[in-house]
Design an enzyme around this catalytic site. Structure first.
Site, mmCIF file in Angstrom:
data_model
loop_
_atom_site.group_PDB
_atom_site.id
_atom_site.type_symbol
_atom_site.label_atom_id
_atom_site.label_comp_id
_atom_site.label_asym_id
_atom_site.label_seq_id
_atom_site.Cartn_x
_atom_site.Cartn_y
_atom_site.Cartn_z
ATOM 1 N N ASP A 198 3.673 6.770 -0.861
ATOM 2 C CA ASP A 198 3.083 6.107 0.296
ATOM 3 C C ASP A 198 3.671 6.718 1.578
ATOM 4 O O ASP A 198 4.901 6.845 1.700
ATOM 5 C CB ASP A 198 3.411 4.607 0.208
ATOM 6 C CG ASP A 198 2.641 3.773 1.208
ATOM 7 O OD1 ASP A 198 1.586 4.229 1.668
ATOM 8 O OD2 ASP A 198 3.092 2.643 1.503
ATOM 9 N N GLY A 214 2.761 -5.083 8.013
ATOM 10 C CA GLY A 214 3.586 -6.289 8.184
ATOM 11 C C GLY A 214 2.719 -7.499 8.510
ATOM 12 O O GLY A 214 1.491 -7.467 8.345
ATOM 13 N N HIS A 217 -4.747 0.238 5.045
ATOM 14 C CA HIS A 217 -3.306 -0.070 5.039
ATOM 15 C C HIS A 217 -3.107 -1.437 5.686
ATOM 16 O O HIS A 217 -4.009 -1.985 6.291
ATOM 17 C CB HIS A 217 -2.541 1.013 5.817
ATOM 18 C CG HIS A 217 -2.346 2.268 5.040
ATOM 19 N ND1 HIS A 217 -1.110 2.677 4.580
ATOM 20 C CD2 HIS A 217 -3.225 3.200 4.615
ATOM 21 C CE1 HIS A 217 -1.249 3.808 3.919
ATOM 22 N NE2 HIS A 217 -2.517 4.155 3.922
ATOM 23 N N SER A 237 -1.810 -6.964 3.851
ATOM 24 C CA SER A 237 -1.266 -8.332 3.719
ATOM 25 C C SER A 237 -1.757 -9.228 4.835
ATOM 26 O O SER A 237 -1.605 -8.881 6.014
ATOM 27 C CB SER A 237 0.267 -8.296 3.792
ATOM 28 O OG SER A 237 0.793 -7.545 2.750
ATOM 29 N N ASN A 288 -3.881 -1.385 0.608
ATOM 30 C CA ASN A 288 -2.427 -1.292 0.437
ATOM 31 C C ASN A 288 -1.740 -2.605 0.775
ATOM 32 O O ASN A 288 -1.945 -3.153 1.863
ATOM 33 C CB ASN A 288 -1.864 -0.227 1.380
ATOM 34 C CG ASN A 288 -2.254 1.175 0.990
ATOM 35 O OD1 ASN A 288 -3.165 1.371 0.197
ATOM 36 N ND2 ASN A 288 -1.566 2.148 1.557
ATOM 37 N N VAL A 289 -0.926 -3.072 -0.164
ATOM 38 C CA VAL A 289 -0.228 -4.344 0.016
ATOM 39 C C VAL A 289 1.260 -4.161 -0.239
ATOM 40 O O VAL A 289 1.663 -3.653 -1.290
ATOM 41 C CB VAL A 289 -0.775 -5.411 -0.964
ATOM 42 C CG1 VAL A 289 -0.009 -6.716 -0.835
ATOM 43 C CG2 VAL A 289 -2.262 -5.641 -0.758
ATOM 44 N N ASN A 290 2.059 -4.592 0.692
ATOM 45 C CA ASN A 290 3.508 -4.578 0.519
ATOM 46 C C ASN A 290 4.078 -5.949 0.904
ATOM 47 O O ASN A 290 4.608 -6.681 0.067
ATOM 48 C CB ASN A 290 4.110 -3.451 1.382
ATOM 49 C CG ASN A 290 5.597 -3.292 1.170
ATOM 50 O OD1 ASN A 290 6.148 -3.810 0.210
ATOM 51 N ND2 ASN A 290 6.251 -2.586 2.064
HETATM 52 P P1 13P Z 1 1.611 -4.464 4.410
HETATM 53 O O1 13P Z 1 3.098 -4.497 4.286
HETATM 54 O O2 13P Z 1 1.162 -4.965 5.747
HETATM 55 O O3 13P Z 1 0.937 -5.121 3.268
HETATM 56 O O4 13P Z 1 1.162 -2.937 4.410
HETATM 57 C C1 13P Z 1 1.356 -2.172 3.256
HETATM 58 C C2 13P Z 1 0.906 -0.785 3.449
HETATM 59 O O5 13P Z 1 -0.002 -0.489 4.201
HETATM 60 C C3 13P Z 1 1.569 0.267 2.662
HETATM 61 O O6 13P Z 1 1.128 1.532 2.976
#
Ligand code: 13P
Length: 297
Positions: free
Chosen positions: A91, A186, A214, A217, A236-238
């Protein structure tokens, strides 16, 4: 001589291509450790869902390096008997060298994020990476514009993507294109006005290929669905998994279960279990929203 380093892993190309054609999005989930990885793989297998698991450069350092991650992921695929398609993805790779190192270590998919560079340099570097990636059957994601906010030290201004650049990038042979469309890494701040669907529509018209959202979340469901209908094929989720883990772990500690020595509540396998389950549940909820659940059947 070309060589395929990833034995059981698959690249992301077919997954996102199918998603683009079928109007759903594949979930990309960032991992941080064994618990994260195992939870995502188990949930994917239980729900027959193809998945992309990803590490930022920061997470690679945190987890002890590329060999550790590739070894752990390949080990889990084998020992948990995972049969759904799984890609291991870099990533926001900050250099072509880092992307190549990941490929040599066994990653099946890489992102080269040249969004901080002048566009011509970004394009030249993507072209440079493509031959190496193709030789190893590894999929590539590139980025134009930039994603707002900060992730693991990678800061973006939130600049919207340019359709002409999207069209040019689509001709490099990449499998998926990330673009700034008003998305932010974020938690979304109160002043956020939502995704720019006009920008997304123009970019999709120009590139006609799977695009990546991206900052997945906390985007309201109606916006996620609309983005998918306009060509977003990977989300994309983090942060969302981190928040789910945090909330479940906080509850365990606030209930003082970690202090119950008679049940060995301090055992990390118990302490991490609520968070582990929360990651699995969040994976199921999100992949249902993205429409990719069950697509490995
Ligand atoms: P979030 O942390 O906002 O879900 O974004 C994750 C991301 O885009 C990873 O590339």
């Amino acid at each position: 001589m070309s060589k395929k380093y990833h034995a059981k892993l698959v690249n992301s190309s077919k997954m996102v291509k199918d998603a683009h054609a079928g109007k759903y999005a594949i979930g990309h989930f960032n991992i941080n450790n064994l618990e994260w990885t195992k939870a995502i793989l188990e949930a994917a297998q239980e729900t027959s869902t193809p998945v992309i698991i990803a590490t930022s450069e920061g997470a690679i350092k945190y987890m002890g390096g590329l060999k550790t991650i590739v070894g752990m992921v390949n080990g889990l695929l084998e020992e948990l008997d995972i049969t759904v398609p799984v890609a291991l993805h870099l990533d926001h790779g900050q250099s072509v060298e880092m992307a190549k190192k990941c490929i040599e270590a066994g990653y099946s998919s890489v992102m080269f994020d040249g969004s901080h560079l002048p566009y011509e340099e970004n394009l030249a570097k993507v072209n440079d990476l493509m031959k190496f990636a193709n030789d190893h059957e590894v999929s590539v994601e590139a980025e134009i514009g930039s994603i707002g906010g900060e992730e693991d030290g990678v800061v973006g201004s939130g600049e919207l993507g340019d359709p002409k650049q999207a069209e040019e990038m689509s001709k490099t042979g990449i499998s998926m294109l990330a673009a700034g469309i008003g998305n932010i890494h974020g938690k979304y701040p109160d002043w956020w006005t939502g995704l720019s669907f006009d920008t997304l529509e123009e970019l999709q018209k120009a590139c006609n290929m799977p695009m990546v959202l991206h900052g997945g979340s906390g985007i309201p469901q109606d916006q996620v669905k609309k983005a998918i209908s306009l060509g977003i094929s990977k989300i994309n989720v983090n942060t969302e998994l981190q928040l789910a883990f945090r909330d479940a772990t906080r509850k365990y500690i606030e209930e003082k279960k970690d202090l119950d020595d008679s049940t060995k509540g301090f055992d990390p396998r118990k302490l991490f279990n609520p968070g582990f389950k929360a990651i699995k549940n969040t994976f199921v909820e999100l992949t249902q929203m993205f429409g990719c659940d069950g697509k490995a059947k």
